[in-house]
Structures are given as C-alpha cells and as structure tokens.
Design an enzyme around this catalytic site. Sequence first.
Site, PDB file in Angstrom:
ATOM      1  N   GLY A 118     -14.475  32.307  29.346  1.00 22.84           N
ATOM      2  CA  GLY A 118     -15.832  31.957  28.931  1.00 22.84           C
ATOM      3  C   GLY A 118     -15.940  31.743  27.430  1.00 22.84           C
ATOM      4  O   GLY A 118     -17.034  31.720  26.880  1.00 22.84           O
ATOM      5  N   ASP A 166     -20.693  23.495  23.541  1.00 22.36           N
ATOM      6  CA  ASP A 166     -19.360  24.004  23.220  1.00 22.36           C
ATOM      7  C   ASP A 166     -18.649  23.110  22.206  1.00 22.36           C
ATOM      8  O   ASP A 166     -18.058  23.579  21.237  1.00 22.36           O
ATOM      9  CB  ASP A 166     -18.497  24.094  24.486  1.00 22.36           C
ATOM     10  CG  ASP A 166     -19.095  25.031  25.509  1.00 22.36           C
ATOM     11  OD1 ASP A 166     -20.092  25.707  25.184  1.00 22.36           O
ATOM     12  OD2 ASP A 166     -18.572  25.076  26.640  1.00 22.36           O
TER      13      ASP A 166
HETATM   14  P1  ADP Z   1     -12.879  28.000  29.262  1.00 24.08           P
HETATM   15  O1  ADP Z   1     -13.257  26.745  28.583  1.00 24.08           O
HETATM   16  O2  ADP Z   1     -14.045  28.932  29.416  1.00 24.08           O
HETATM   17  O3  ADP Z   1     -11.718  28.708  28.645  1.00 24.08           O
HETATM   18  P2  ADP Z   1     -12.297  26.157  31.352  1.00 24.08           P
HETATM   19  O4  ADP Z   1     -11.969  26.303  32.792  1.00 24.08           O
HETATM   20  O5  ADP Z   1     -13.447  25.281  30.987  1.00 24.08           O
HETATM   21  O6  ADP Z   1     -12.454  27.626  30.742  1.00 24.08           O
HETATM   22  O7  ADP Z   1     -11.044  25.556  30.582  1.00 24.08           O
HETATM   23  C1  ADP Z   1      -9.772  26.139  30.742  1.00 24.08           C
HETATM   24  C2  ADP Z   1      -8.757  25.045  31.046  1.00 24.08           C
HETATM   25  O8  ADP Z   1      -8.524  24.260  29.853  1.00 24.08           O
HETATM   26  C3  ADP Z   1      -7.406  25.598  31.420  1.00 24.08           C
HETATM   27  O9  ADP Z   1      -7.331  25.901  32.803  1.00 24.08           O
HETATM   28  C4  ADP Z   1      -6.482  24.450  31.024  1.00 24.08           C
HETATM   29  O10 ADP Z   1      -6.507  23.450  32.007  1.00 24.08           O
HETATM   30  C5  ADP Z   1      -7.166  23.885  29.796  1.00 24.08           C
HETATM   31  N1  ADP Z   1      -6.604  24.460  28.557  1.00 24.08           N
HETATM   32  C6  ADP Z   1      -7.272  25.070  27.564  1.00 24.08           C
HETATM   33  N2  ADP Z   1      -6.439  25.460  26.563  1.00 24.08           N
HETATM   34  C7  ADP Z   1      -5.198  25.071  26.926  1.00 24.08           C
HETATM   35  C8  ADP Z   1      -3.889  25.164  26.323  1.00 24.08           C
HETATM   36  N3  ADP Z   1      -3.706  25.772  25.163  1.00 24.08           N
HETATM   37  N4  ADP Z   1      -2.862  24.652  27.005  1.00 24.08           N
HETATM   38  C9  ADP Z   1      -3.037  24.052  28.189  1.00 24.08           C
HETATM   39  N5  ADP Z   1      -4.221  23.935  28.801  1.00 24.08           N
HETATM   40  C10 ADP Z   1      -5.300  24.415  28.197  1.00 24.08           C
HETATM   41 MG    MG Z   2     -14.689  25.311  29.339  1.00 25.23          MG
END
Ligand code: ADP
Ligand code: MG
Length: 378
Positions: A118, A166
């Site tokens: 989150g 965001d």
């Molecule tokens: P949040 O934005 O709250 O962390 P989300 O589900 O919106 O959760 O986004 C998370 C997704 O973003 C991960 O499952 C992945 O697909 C992608 N992601 C974010 N940071 C990375 C990273 N450093 N490397 C690879 N994928 C990433």
């Molecule tokens: Mg997100």
Amino acid sequence: MSSIEGKFLQIFGAEPDLVAAAPGRVNLIGEHIDYSEGFVLPFAIKDRTLVAARKRDDSTVRIASVQRRNKIITVDIADVKPGLKGEWERYALGVLWSMDVKGGVDLLIDGHVPLGAGLSSSAALECSVATAMNHLFDMGFNLEELARLTQKAENQYVGVPCGIMDQSVSLMATTGSALLLDCRDLSTRNIPFDVASHGLELLIIDTQAHHALTDGGYAERRASCESVASKLSVKSMRELTMTKLDSSRGLITETEYIRARHAVTEMKRVLDCVEALSSGDFATVGQLINASHISLRDDYTVSCPELDTAVEASLLAGALGSRMVGGGFGGSAIALIQASKTTETIHAVEKAFAEKKFKAPRFFTSLPSQGAELLSRR
Ligand code: ADP
Ligand code: MG
C-alpha cells in the site's frame, strides 16, 4: 560507482547514461474522497525506486529488475502497446508507451519501496522510469504532464483504474512537505510538514491483512456517493456541506447519509489539517487523523479488526494520531508518533496483534521525503 551502476554494467555490459529515482507514498489524510472531487494530502516516503538507463542505437528495449532476479526481458519498442502480454515489466513499458518513446533503451530497476504494502511501489516504478526517459530523450515534459502520462500507463497499459494521487506525489513531493492535491482540478500545493524538527516521525504499520471485501466494497462506497449526488442534484460530494446534507436527509437512505457524511467531513478535515500544519500544531493534526479513522470505521465502514487494533495499540502507546490508510479492509495504518517512542510503539502493536492471534505486522518509519529526481548523468 553506485551499486545500481555496477549492477547495470554487469547485466547489460555497459555503463548507464543516467540514474533516476522516485519514491513511494503515504496519504496523511483525505481517504476515499479522491473520487468525490475532494482533497488528499499525501507525502513521499524515504524508500524509493531507482532506475538506471542507457540509450541504444537500435529499437530494442531490454529491461530487468533486481527484485525479479535481474532476468532480462527483451522487446522491440514498436511492439510496446496495450495488450502486449507481460508481468511486472508492464509498469515500465506502459510508461515508454504513454510517453511515446521511439528509440531502444536498456533499463535496470532497483526498487526499495516494499511491493504490495500500500506504499505505491507501482507509482515509484512508473515515475522513476518516466523521469529517466524525460531526461534521456530530452522530452521536456513538466511534472503535471508526467503525472498524467504515468497514470495513463497504469490505467490503460497495466489496466489498473487508479487515480492520479500516487503519481502526482511521487513526482512532485519535496522534503519536509506534504502535497495538497485538489482532485477536482488536479492543482497542487506543497504544505510544510516538518515532523523531524518537532521530534516526530511517521510509523507505517502494514497489517498484512487482506479481506475479500476490497473490490465490491469499494464499488459500493463509490456508488453510494454517486447516488447521493444525483438525488441531491450536486455534481459531487465536494458541493455538499453538513448543513445541506442534514436538511436533505429524508431524500436519501440511511446508508447513503453516513457515506456522504464521511466524504463531507473528511474533506473539511483535510483543509483543517493544512491549517493546523501551517501553525505547526501537531496535536490538532493528530486529532484530525484520529477523527478520520473513526469516520472511515463507523460511517464508511471500510476498516477491519487488524486496522482497528493497529490504531488502538499505537494510540495507547502514546501516538498523537493514528488511522487506516488506503482502500481499507486490510493494508496499512499510519501513526504520528514521537520519534523517541518508535520501538515502544512497535512492540505495543506487535503485542496487541499477537494477543488477537493476527498475522505479525510489518513496520516502516518515514519522514516526508523528496519526490522524483535525476541522481546522476554521464
Ligand atoms: P503497490 O503499488 O501498493 O506496492 P501494486 O500492486 O499497485 O502495489 O504494485 C506492485 C506491483 O508493481 C508488483 O507486483 C510488480 O508487478 C510491480 N513492481 C513494483 N516495483 C517493482 C520492482 N522494483 N521490480 C519489479 N516489479 C515491481
Ligand atoms: Mg500501486
């Protein structure tokens, strides 16, 4: 040579042209009112996502993430369009698509925002890539344009119907400030939020709970607000006041009334919070955060036992204010605490969770931090 440049060299066999970064975020106050044309007041956290990038002289895009075992994904830039199958890399490729990047590029991602807690690791990833591309290809987009383009990437390429909060805060935040975002016209204002010099800190408590209600629950709340707007002939909850809502109570259902009451009072709390911050009145900020939680719990009914426990335990341990953040039914809470009481508060929340046999929570601390920036360029 910073470590991401070293890793880039190892993986792609050359040094990157530049390194950019963008942070995750937490919303201090203003929950479930973005879609009611309200105000939100998020700040950037210290954890951020780095991206190292190098221009290529062909049309190939290669992309890898340290959090995905550095596995290289290769695609031709001409094929980067919504509908192209993929996994995590869609968050980055979506940005290349929305910014209309024409040339090939090598990208290495190293994210330090916890994924899926989150804290918006997705916006951190999108905004770091957007910042890198803007510099690498001298595209000249301003921060507002980048916010719209990264949101477009998440909406239309990844397929997540997120708002613009965001990305806006990840791009526009400044150290020691929160970002007041008016969701009606998307105008923004930096609001001094200097917790550090007051000996305070923000504790983020990831409850690790995810209750199944999330999707239907969100849609139901949104539909209630839309129904109230239509029955009371206003465009959104933004145009209501408590006086007007109370005098029209007979025209709407009791559930609609309490949903609208959350929206109307929460919008006022955001503005009151801005006022309190301008005079450095953190006691009032704490009370507003508490009132936000109570409204989300009792009127909007989007809290859950884990979130309530996190809030109650941190308040008992001396927090100035504490509330659930995000959509609800799980996810994280934040507490505004004395920096000297961090360990004590963490232990109190851990103990309360253990007593109720909840899964152990995760903790992160943060101060309001800097938004996206170019870290180095060759
Ligand atoms: P949040 O934005 O709250 O962390 P989300 O589900 O919106 O959760 O986004 C998370 C997704 O973003 C991960 O499952 C992945 O697909 C992608 N992601 C974010 N940071 C990375 C990273 N450093 N490397 C690879 N994928 C990433
Ligand atoms: Mg997100």
